[in-house]
Design an enzyme around this catalytic site. Structure first.
Site, PDB file in Angstrom:
ATOM      1  N   ASP A  53      38.503 -62.326  51.770  1.00 13.10           N
ATOM      2  CA  ASP A  53      37.521 -61.904  50.776  1.00 13.10           C
ATOM      3  C   ASP A  53      38.179 -61.066  49.692  1.00 13.10           C
ATOM      4  OD1 ASP A  53      35.114 -61.373  49.471  1.00 13.10           O
ATOM      5  OD2 ASP A  53      34.691 -59.633  50.721  1.00 13.10           O
ATOM      6  N   ARG A  61      41.849 -62.774  39.517  1.00 16.98           N
ATOM      7  CA  ARG A  61      42.390 -61.985  38.413  1.00 16.98           C
ATOM      8  C   ARG A  61      43.828 -62.374  38.101  1.00 16.98           C
ATOM      9  NH1 ARG A  61      39.486 -58.327  41.573  1.00 16.98           N
ATOM     10  NH2 ARG A  61      41.397 -57.661  42.657  1.00 16.98           N
ATOM     11  N   ASP A  78      29.789 -63.625  52.019  1.00 18.99           N
ATOM     12  CA  ASP A  78      29.716 -62.232  52.490  1.00 18.99           C
ATOM     13  C   ASP A  78      28.383 -61.946  53.169  1.00 18.99           C
ATOM     14  OD1 ASP A  78      32.221 -61.682  51.547  1.00 18.99           O
ATOM     15  OD2 ASP A  78      31.557 -60.635  49.746  1.00 18.99           O
TER      16      ASP A  78
END
Length: 225
Positions: A53, A61, A78
Site C-alpha cells: 500500500d 510519484r 484499504d
C-alpha cells in the site's frame, strides 16, 4: 482521436501502482481465506499487503503515474481489507458491535470525504487546507503523523486478532490481561491504541467537514440564477 482511446485506457490499467493494487487484491483474498486456519500466515500476508500500500504511492510519484483509478483502487482495497478484519474481530470478541461500529465509521468517513471532494472540485481528498480543524490538516499535511495513525490502527487490529482465541471473550478483559501478563504485546498494544484512537477522532472530524462541504454545495447551487 477516438482510435487512441483504448490504447490510452489500457496504459493506465498497466500503471505500476495499479498493478501493485491488483497484487494486493490477490494477497488479501488468500490471506482472508486462511485467516481462520493460520494466524501467523494471515498476519504476514496482511502486513505484506500493507507494505505494498505504501509502495504503490511511492511508485505513483516516482514514475509520474498518478491516476484516478489508482486512487480509487487504493482506497477500496484499504477499506475492504481493514473492514473484513473488523468483521472477524467482531466474532472473536464481545461486544462484537464495538468493531462493527468502527467499521461503519470507517466506511462512512472515507465515502463522504471522497464524494465531497468531487463536489468541491478538488483534485484529491487529502486537500483539506481550508479546514478549520488543525488535527485534520495535520493528518493530511504531515506524512509521518498520517503514517503513524494508519499503521497504528492496523497494528492494533492485528494484535487483537493474534491474541484472540476461538471463543467470544470480553475485549476489555483480553486487553487488560495482555497488558498485565504479556510483555511482548504490552508496549505495541498501548502505542498502537493511541494512534488508533487518534484516527477514529479524525474520521469523525472528516465526516463533519465533508457534510459541511455537501451542505455548502447545495446552498451555492440554490443561489445560482
Amino acid at each position: 482521436m477516438a482510435k487512441n482511446t483504448p490504447k490510452k485506457t489500457t496504459s493506465i490499467y498497466l500503471y505500476i501502482p495499479n498493478i501493485i493494487g491488483y497484487i494486493r487484491i490477490f494477497v488479501n483474498c488468500y490471506a482472508f481465506a486462511q485467516c481462520l486456519n493460520d494466524k501467523k500466515l494471515f498476519v504476514v500476508l496482511y502486513f505484506i499487503s500493507f507494505v505494498l500500500d505504501g509502495l504503490d504511492g511511492w511508485c505513483a510519484r516516482k514514475f509520474n503515474q498518478v491516476s484516478t483509478l489508482g486512487a480509487v483502487l487504493d482506497m477500496v482495497v484499504d477499506r475492504v481489507s481493514t473492514n473484513s478484519l473488523l468483521v472477524i474481530l467482531s466474532q472473536y470478541y464481545s461486544p462484537g458491535l464495538f468493531f462493527l461500529a468502527f467499521l461503519g465509521l470507517d466506511i462512512s468517513s472515507h465515502w463522504i470525504q471522497m464524494y465531497s471532494t468531487f463536489l468541491s472540485g478538488k483534485a484529491s481528498h487529502k486537500d483539506v487546507k481550508d479546514s478549520n480543524y488543525w488535527l485534520l490538516k495535520t493528518y493530511y499535511g504531515n506524512r509521518i503523523f498520517m503514517a503513524y495513525c494508519c499503521i497504528a490502527a492496523e497494528v492494533f487490529y492485528l494484535i487483537l486478532y493474534f491474541i484472540a482465541n476461538n471463543q467470544s471473550n470480553s475485549l476489555i478483559d483480553v486487553m487488560i490481561n495482555a497488558v498485565r501478563h504479556n510483555s511482548l504485546v504490552r508496549f505495541p498494544l498501548i502505542l498502537s491504541m493511541i494512534g488508533w484512537a487518534t484516527k477514529q477522532i479524525i474520521n469523525v472530524i472528516q465526516i463533519k467537514t465533508s457534510a459541511d462541504a455537501c451542505v455548502l454545495y447545495d446552498i451555492n447551487r440554490k443561489q445560482k440564477p
